[in-house]
Design a protein around this motif. Structure first.
Motif, PDB file in Angstrom:
ATOM      1  N   MET A 188     -13.267  -0.669  -0.805  1.00 58.15           N
ATOM      2  CA  MET A 188     -13.738  -0.025   0.412  1.00 58.15           C
ATOM      3  C   MET A 188     -15.175   0.453   0.212  1.00 58.15           C
ATOM      4  SD  MET A 188     -11.211  -0.274   2.617  1.00 58.15           S
ATOM      5  CE  MET A 188     -11.258  -1.950   1.939  1.00 58.15           C
ATOM      6  N   TYR A 207     -11.455   5.010  12.925  1.00 60.49           N
ATOM      7  CA  TYR A 207     -10.605   5.094  11.744  1.00 60.49           C
ATOM      8  C   TYR A 207     -11.217   6.101  10.771  1.00 60.49           C
ATOM      9  CZ  TYR A 207      -8.865   0.788  13.767  1.00 60.49           C
ATOM     10  OH  TYR A 207      -8.346  -0.141  14.639  1.00 60.49           O
ATOM     11  N   TYR A 208     -10.376   6.969  10.237  1.00 59.10           N
ATOM     12  CA  TYR A 208     -10.803   8.002   9.300  1.00 59.10           C
ATOM     13  C   TYR A 208     -10.116   7.761   7.959  1.00 59.10           C
ATOM     14  CZ  TYR A 208     -12.698  10.794  13.180  1.00 59.10           C
ATOM     15  OH  TYR A 208     -13.430  11.251  14.250  1.00 59.10           O
ATOM     16  N   ALA A 231     -14.610   9.573   5.559  1.00 60.42           N
ATOM     17  CA  ALA A 231     -15.547   8.596   6.102  1.00 60.42           C
ATOM     18  C   ALA A 231     -14.906   7.985   7.344  1.00 60.42           C
ATOM     19  CB  ALA A 231     -15.855   7.517   5.066  1.00 60.42           C
ATOM     20  N   SER A 233     -14.955   4.572  10.384  1.00 60.57           N
ATOM     21  CA  SER A 233     -15.293   3.167  10.572  1.00 60.57           C
ATOM     22  C   SER A 233     -14.764   2.692  11.911  1.00 60.57           C
ATOM     23  CB  SER A 233     -14.682   2.316   9.443  1.00 60.57           C
ATOM     24  OG  SER A 233     -14.950   0.938   9.643  1.00 60.57           O
ATOM     25  N   GLY A 238     -13.177  -1.038   6.933  1.00 60.91           N
ATOM     26  CA  GLY A 238     -14.578  -0.714   6.770  1.00 60.91           C
ATOM     27  C   GLY A 238     -15.497  -1.829   7.268  1.00 60.91           C
ATOM     28  N   TRP A 240     -17.331   1.669   5.678  1.00 64.52           N
ATOM     29  CA  TRP A 240     -17.137   3.061   6.036  1.00 64.52           C
ATOM     30  C   TRP A 240     -18.464   3.811   6.046  1.00 64.52           C
ATOM     31  CZ3 TRP A 240     -12.343   4.346   7.639  1.00 64.52           C
ATOM     32  CH2 TRP A 240     -11.312   3.472   7.299  1.00 64.52           C
ATOM     33  N   TYR A 242     -19.868   7.442   5.415  1.00 67.52           N
ATOM     34  CA  TYR A 242     -19.498   8.731   4.831  1.00 67.52           C
ATOM     35  C   TYR A 242     -19.910   9.869   5.759  1.00 67.52           C
ATOM     36  CZ  TYR A 242     -19.592  12.833   1.865  1.00 67.52           C
ATOM     37  OH  TYR A 242     -19.396  14.102   1.361  1.00 67.52           O
TER      38      TYR A 242
END
Length: 304
Positions: A188, A207-208, A231, A233, A238, A240, A242
């Motif tokens: 990732m 998405y977390y 992070a 996305s 991802g 991702w 941050y």
């Protein structure tokens, strides 16, 4: 029934009732993995045995607690153990797990420390759980970093599995049977200071991915161990972006967070050594989690 005193908190103009921390006070539990099913929170945890000392974990089985009000938690005891995996090589190491439901079946993803990640299946969230494949689902034999599995099922039905330790988080697709990888796991990208404890959830179409970092006391002037970072996305694998820290350092040398929505409110689970003072004897806690209008997560105000 685990009976915890209720605390009244004023949150956003509402009176919110939930249990005092730690929420489990009859056993030592860690690595909380909540699942909401049929208006009930099913809280699966690892279990620190009472005779564990110092930095030597003794973890042999996994426990289940349920609640319909986030105040009172019913203890269903151990629902699976290392003994359910006949191919295991060690008699210790029942670390952080997760259970997900798909098409009326419940899949429990378990790390067998040093032997990869296995999967157990049941027709009920209460078990019994059985090993249908008799081998690891994920195992990179050259190292011991296949720990802390987490599974996320997207709105389109595609399931994803993640795991990671030793500084690397990996993710990949699962086949529809939930017991086979659909292609290779991949690293990732975009995470900062990843350590372990991956958890994935979705909020407002994003998405977390949350995880614990490598922080130790004295670094950067912040107290405690292993803060929880996250992070975001546009895709479950991802790349991702941050975003920062959502929970401060733990009182233990480990930290393992999870995030879940229940009855329109969001909650952050974690563990603490507030009851024992022993880093090998941890206790699960939960506190409210809030998002800012831009989707960032406010710092969680831990009560323990």
């Amino acid at each position: 029934m685990t009976s915890a005193l209720a605390a009244l908190l004023a949150c956003a103009g509402q009176t919110v009732l939930y249990a005092q921390d730690p929420i489990i006070q009859t056993k030592y539990t860690a690595d909380p993995a909540p699942m909401v099913y049929n208006d009930t929170v099913f809280l699966y945890t690892s279990h620190d045995e009472d005779d564990a000392q110092g930095y030597g974990f003794k973890m042999l089985d996994w426990q289940l607690y349920t609640s319909t009000d986030m105040v009172n938690w019913t203890d269903h005891g151990p629902i699976a153990s290392l003994k359910d995996f006949t191919w295991r090589k060690r008699d210790n190491g029942a670390w952080a797990l997760q259970v997900v439901e798909r098409n009326g079946k419940f899949y429990m993803y378990c790390p067998l420390h040093g032997n990869g990640i296995g999967v157990l299946v049941s027709d009920s969230p209460y078990g019994p759980f059985k090993d249908p494949i008799g081998k690891p689902l994920v195992w990179q034999k050259e190292h011991w970093d296949d720990i802390d599995p987490t599974v996320y099922i997207d709105d389109d039905g595609q399931a994803y599995i993640y795991n990671g330790g030793g500084g690397t988080c990996k993710g990949g697709r699962l086949k529809d049977n939930m017991m086979e990888l659909d292609g290779a796991m991949r690293t990732m990208e975009g995470l900062v200071d990843f350590h372990e404890a991956t958890w994935v959830h979705k909020y407002n179409g994003k998405y977390y991915l949350s995880y614990s970092d490598n922080h130790n006391p004295g670094q950067e002037g912040v107290e405690g161990y292993n803060r929880m970072r996250y992070a975001v996305s546009d895709h479950p694998l991802g790349p991702w972006k941050y975003m920062g820290i959502y929970m401060g350092g733990s009182d233990c040398f480990t930290n393992h967070g999870s995030i879940v929505e229940y009855k329109g409110e969001w909650f952050a689970f974690y563990h603490s050594i507030a009851l024992s003072g022993n880093p090998a004897l941890r206790s699960v806690c939960v506190d409210r989690l809030y998002y800012n209008p831009d989707g960032t997560i406010r710092m969680v105000e831990r009560r323990k």
